[in-house]
Design a protein around this motif. Structure first.
Motif, short mmCIF file in Angstrom:
data_model
loop_
_atom_site.label_atom_id
_atom_site.label_comp_id
_atom_site.label_asym_id
_atom_site.label_seq_id
_atom_site.Cartn_x
_atom_site.Cartn_y
_atom_site.Cartn_z
N ASN A 1 0.83 -1.22 0.00
CA ASN A 1 0.00 0.00 0.00
C ASN A 1 0.86 1.26 0.00
N SER B 1 -6.35 -4.94 -5.61
CA SER B 1 -5.15 -4.57 -4.88
C SER B 1 -4.11 -5.60 -5.30
N LYS C 1 2.24 -4.82 -2.80
CA LYS C 1 0.80 -4.89 -3.03
C LYS C 1 0.29 -3.46 -3.13
N THR C 2 -0.46 -3.18 -4.19
CA THR C 2 -0.79 -1.81 -4.54
C THR C 2 -2.23 -1.69 -5.02
N PRO C 3 -3.02 -0.78 -4.46
CA PRO C 3 -4.34 -0.52 -5.03
C PRO C 3 -4.21 0.00 -6.46
N ASP D 1 -4.66 -10.63 -7.10
CA ASP D 1 -5.45 -9.51 -6.58
C ASP D 1 -6.09 -9.91 -5.25
#
Length: 203
Positions: free
Chosen positions: A109, A195, A137-139, A188
């Motif tokens: 994030n 995410s 992990k990235t939106p 995801d």
């Protein structure tokens, strides 16, 4: 990336907040644990109040968890049962990385908040030993145009950080690959809005 002032101001509320999707969080931890090794030295960037670092440190030799917010790190250091193998430090993402010394670097994030993502990815690549792993992990909310006015309003009233980038999963993975990584797993968690977990290796 937003300066420490924003994160210091919300640190207590952030620490008290419940995980929004416990199953997605548990699944993320399972996949990350799969790739970590007990002999590794691991660096986490943007660790917040240290919840994820505490959940993962048992599977590695040593972990340094960093955040630019002194208030976040103060909360992390005060948590009970913190092992000697885990150290919390105040540092911005790029400043925390020491060239060629890390077996794995984690960033959860965080990447959508970075002002110059290619530059940070290059620094992360340089910080890893040969064969080292970068797990993030990235939106990814590119195309979710209805979020834009809401986020802009939250930023206006100091309720959301600046900047927030609307990344796509494909665009994020392309930037990671362009930085010199081999992507070995994606997923995801949760799926909607995605995410994106990206597991990448230094070739």
């Amino acid at each position: 990336m937003a300066d420490a002032t924003f994160w210091d101001r919300i640190a207590d509320r952030y620490a008290a907040r419940q995980v929004s999707d416990p199953q997605a969080y548990a699944d993320t931890l399972d996949r990350v644990r799969h790739w970590l090794r007990p002999e590794w030295d691991v660096l986490e960037l943007g660790c917040g109040t240290g919840t994820t670092a505490l959940a993962l440190v048992g599977g590695v030799r040593r972990m340094t968890a960093t955040d630019l917010s002194p208030a976040m790190i103060e909360i992390a250091r005060a948590k009970p049962d913190c092992p000697a193998s885990l150290r919390f430090e105040v540092a911005g993402a790029a400043d925390a990385i020491r060239p060629g010394t890390h077996d794995a670097i984690l960033a959860f994030n965080l990447l959508h908040l970075v002002t110059d993502l290619p530059d940070l990815l290059g620094t992360i690549r340089q910080g890893l030993r040969p064969g080292g792993m970068f797990l993030s992990k990235t939106p990814c909310i590119a195309g979710k145009h209805h979020y834009r006015p809401l986020i802009a309003a939250l930023q206006l009233f100091g309720k959301a950080p600046r900047p927030i980038h609307f990344l796509s999963t494909a665009g994020l993975e392309q930037q990671i690959a362009t930085a010199g990584f081999e992507i070995v797993e994606t997923g995801d968690y949760p799926a909607r809005p995605p995410s994106r977990l990206v597991v990448a290796r230094v070739p």
